[in-house]
Design an enzyme around this catalytic site. Structure first.
Site, PDB file in Angstrom:
ATOM      1  N   ASP A 158       0.946  -1.065  -0.020  1.00  0.00           N
ATOM      2  CA  ASP A 158      -0.301  -0.147   0.234  1.00  0.00           C
ATOM      3  C   ASP A 158       0.909   1.244  -0.001  1.00  0.00           C
ATOM      4  OD1 ASP A 158      -2.324   1.330  -0.002  1.00  0.00           O
ATOM      5  OD2 ASP A 158      -1.243   1.470   2.240  1.00  0.00           O
ATOM      6  N   GLU A 185       0.955   5.420   0.448  1.00  0.00           N
ATOM      7  CA  GLU A 185       0.387   6.971   0.808  1.00  0.00           C
ATOM      8  C   GLU A 185       0.659   8.369   0.026  1.00  0.00           C
ATOM      9  OE1 GLU A 185      -2.358   6.349   2.426  1.00  0.00           O
ATOM     10  OE2 GLU A 185      -1.963   4.416   3.350  1.00  0.00           O
ATOM     11  N   HIS A 211      -5.684   4.833   7.259  1.00  0.00           N
ATOM     12  CA  HIS A 211      -4.696   5.211   6.205  1.00  0.00           C
ATOM     13  C   HIS A 211      -3.048   5.590   6.066  1.00  0.00           C
ATOM     14  CE1 HIS A 211      -8.374   6.656   3.760  1.00  0.00           C
ATOM     15  NE2 HIS A 211      -8.538   6.430   4.608  1.00  0.00           N
TER      16      HIS A 211
END
Length: 573
Positions: A24, A26, A165
């Site tokens: 992932d 950000e 997040h």
């Protein structure tokens, strides 16, 4: 030695033997071209067991927008000592070597990874990619989950990690989602990596069940309409080959979730055969604007455009309006939103001392002047400091800037941006650049539209695939007729017949007097395509010599500089 027939597992890589790297990212925004990575987290798993982790903050090379910091909790102070992604990338590529990459909404993460590879001179990753969001949409029903967001799926599969997040936490949650989805598809015969990737690409049961709707569709240009059981239009499209296009909706090549949902609701496909591909494109636009099908996203509300109007009164002003009237006023547009129109108006006010108050003024009635008069931004006709004759000079220059020459506005805004940049007020300069772009782009677009809409009639032709010619009659920017002339035929009778049977077009007021701006732009794109010949033109087809179109490249160059500055961490210019 006797040959031995392989087992089914040997036809692919069994999922229990596949190494997955679930990762992932950000970022500072949603565009890989304009934004940067702030954190990367990855978990390596095989056979359901975690065998490695990779996590680090990343210096994006520029400030992190406040709303991103609120969303992720990552601040400028946290990344000030972090490595650049160019330093992280070699280690990450080594970490994922030989593995299948997994991400939730993989196109987003892969776009940033590919962009970083390109910038740093690495080839794009050739790893197979699995998107858990896409897989979930195929496996789960609406009864099981209202959506396929990571936080929702983490609850559905009872993940031990809650998405927040942050890259590593979200990657860990995605691992649990992946394992839950693999358990689901195992009962559907998915046992290898190849099966898993093929399962996502396969047509849905609804698509397979509705394949009969494509039967009997002609292989000609035209418009197709998906309708429900009540005859309501669900989706409208166009194609140069209706048969091939409609069939594609029932195959694996159609991956859009909303369109797959639409296919499940549709009960019939109605087709309208057109003479040419341009006629099909125009008919599609008109039908979408009238019926507003709920599964179409673009062109549904052509009536929602706005205009910047130079009012017709004693002391005219610039006003944002939704309707073009036959009132002698000058109009600039169309704009997609009131905000964009207001940006263009602000740019024009920088160069032209037009009044900005909204009251209707009279030469006989005096009113107190506002602060703009005190700083020299308005001649204060409300107090009688400026006569109607003097003010009329500003109005002539404003009309000239809207219709013919953008230099005055461009020069004034350019000077203001240079001054702000010299004072290191870069964010304010960027705002003014956006305002100038709104004005220049719209002025260039309108001048291009007016070049065609001012012509009462134009007949043009383009080569057809079979050696014939596609012929179109255009009146005031509106497609009035379309036809095909066979190969070897004499053009005169075909052109005369098409003109005689063409739609009668009565122009209205404004720059787009007979058709929507989008329709006229379709016609202009066709006229610009290779091989198009002008047969008849009533009038002159030309653009202003000093029009806004010549300034477009300078505007685009400014945005390219901005993207470069963001990548290099320099302040915006």
């Amino acid at each position: 030695m006797d040959a031995v027939q392989g087992t089914l597992d040997e036809l692919g890589t069994p999922l229990r033997e596949v190494t997955f790297v679930v990762f992932d990212l950000e970022t500072t925004g949603g565009s890989a071209a304009e934004h940067a990575i702030t954190e990367i987290g990855a978990v390596k798993v095989r056979g359901g067991e975690v065998i490695g982790e990779f996590a680090t903050l990343v210096d994006p090379g520029g400030p992190i927008p406040p709303f991103i910091s609120v969303l992720t909790g990552i601040t400028d102070a946290m990344v000030v000592a972090a490595p650049k992604f160019s330093e992280v990338l070699p280690s990450f590529l080594e970490f994922v070597a030989g593995a299948a990459l997994v991400a939730h909404n993989a196109p987003f993460d892969m776009s940033f990874l590919k962009a970083a590879c390109q910038v740093n001179g690495y080839p794009p990753p050739a790893n197979p990619v699995v998107d858990t969001a896409d897989l979930a949409r195929r496996v789960l029903t609406r009864d099981e989950t209202p959506n396929c967001k990571l936080a929702t799926l983490a609850r559905v599969f009872r993940s031990s990690t809650e998405p927040c997040h942050r890259a590593l936490a979200d990657a860990k949650a995605t691992v649990d989602v992946l394992h839950g989805l693999i358990a689901r598809v195992g009962s559907l015969g998915v046992h290898t990596l190849e099966d898993l990737r093929g399962f996502v690409r396969a047509p849905t049961p609804e698509q397979q069940r509705k394949r009969h709707l494509a039967e009997g569709v002609p292989g000609a240009p035209g418009v197709y309409v998906f309708e429900d059981d009540r005859g309501e239009a669900l989706y409208i499209g166009k194609s140069s080959n209706l048969r091939n296009r409609v069939r594609s909706y029932f195959t694996a090549s159609e991956t859009r979730s909303r369109i797959r949902e639409m296919v499940g609701i549709a009960e019939r496909v109605r087709t309208i055969v057109c003479a040419t591909a341009l006629e099909a494109e125009i008919r599609e636009l008109r039908m979408i604007g009238v019926t507003k099908p709920r599964y179409n996203r673009r062109s549904r509300f052509p009536e929602r455009v706005v205009w910047l109007k130079l009012t017709d009164e004693a002391f005219p002003r610039l006003s944002v309006v939704r309707e073009v009237k036959d009132d002698g006023a000058a109009y600039l547009g169309p704009f997609g939103s009131s905000r964009t129109a207001d940006d263009a108006r602000t740019a024009m006010h920088e160069a032209l001392p037009l009044r900005q108050c909204t009251e209707r003024l009279s030469a006989r009635v005096r009113r107190p002047a506002c602060a703009l008069a005190e700083i020299g931004r308005c001649g204060a006709p409300c107090e009688g400091r400026e006569s109607e004759e003097s003010y009329a000079g500003h109005v002539r220059r404003a009309r000239h800037a809207m219709e013919l020459d953008a230099d005055a506005v461009f020069s004034a805004m350019e000077a203001r941006m240079s001054r702000l940049s010299a004072e290191q007020r870069y964010e304010e300069a960027a705002v003014d650049r956006d305002r100038l772009a709104a004005y220049v782009r719209t002025a260039a677009r309108m001048q291009r539209l007016r070049s065609l809409t001012g012509i009462p009639q134009m007949v043009a032709a383009s080569p057809a695939f079979d050696g014939g010619w596609d012929i179109h009659v255009i009146r005031h920017g509106r497609l009035a007729a379309a036809g095909v002339m066979p190969r070897g035929a004499h053009p005169t009778p075909y052109v005369d017949a098409l003109v005689a049977t063409a739609e009668t077009v009565l122009p209205g007021p404004g720059p787009t007097p007979a058709a929507s701006a989008e329709e006229t732009e379709c016609v202009l794109r066709w006229l610009d395509s290779p091989g198009v010949r002008l047969v008849q033109v009533d009038g002159t087809w030309s653009l202003p010599a000093y029009g806004a179109g010549r300034l477009i490249e300078r505007i685009e160059r400014a945005y390219r500089h901005q993207r470069s500055d963001r990548r290099e961490g320099r302040p915006l210019r």
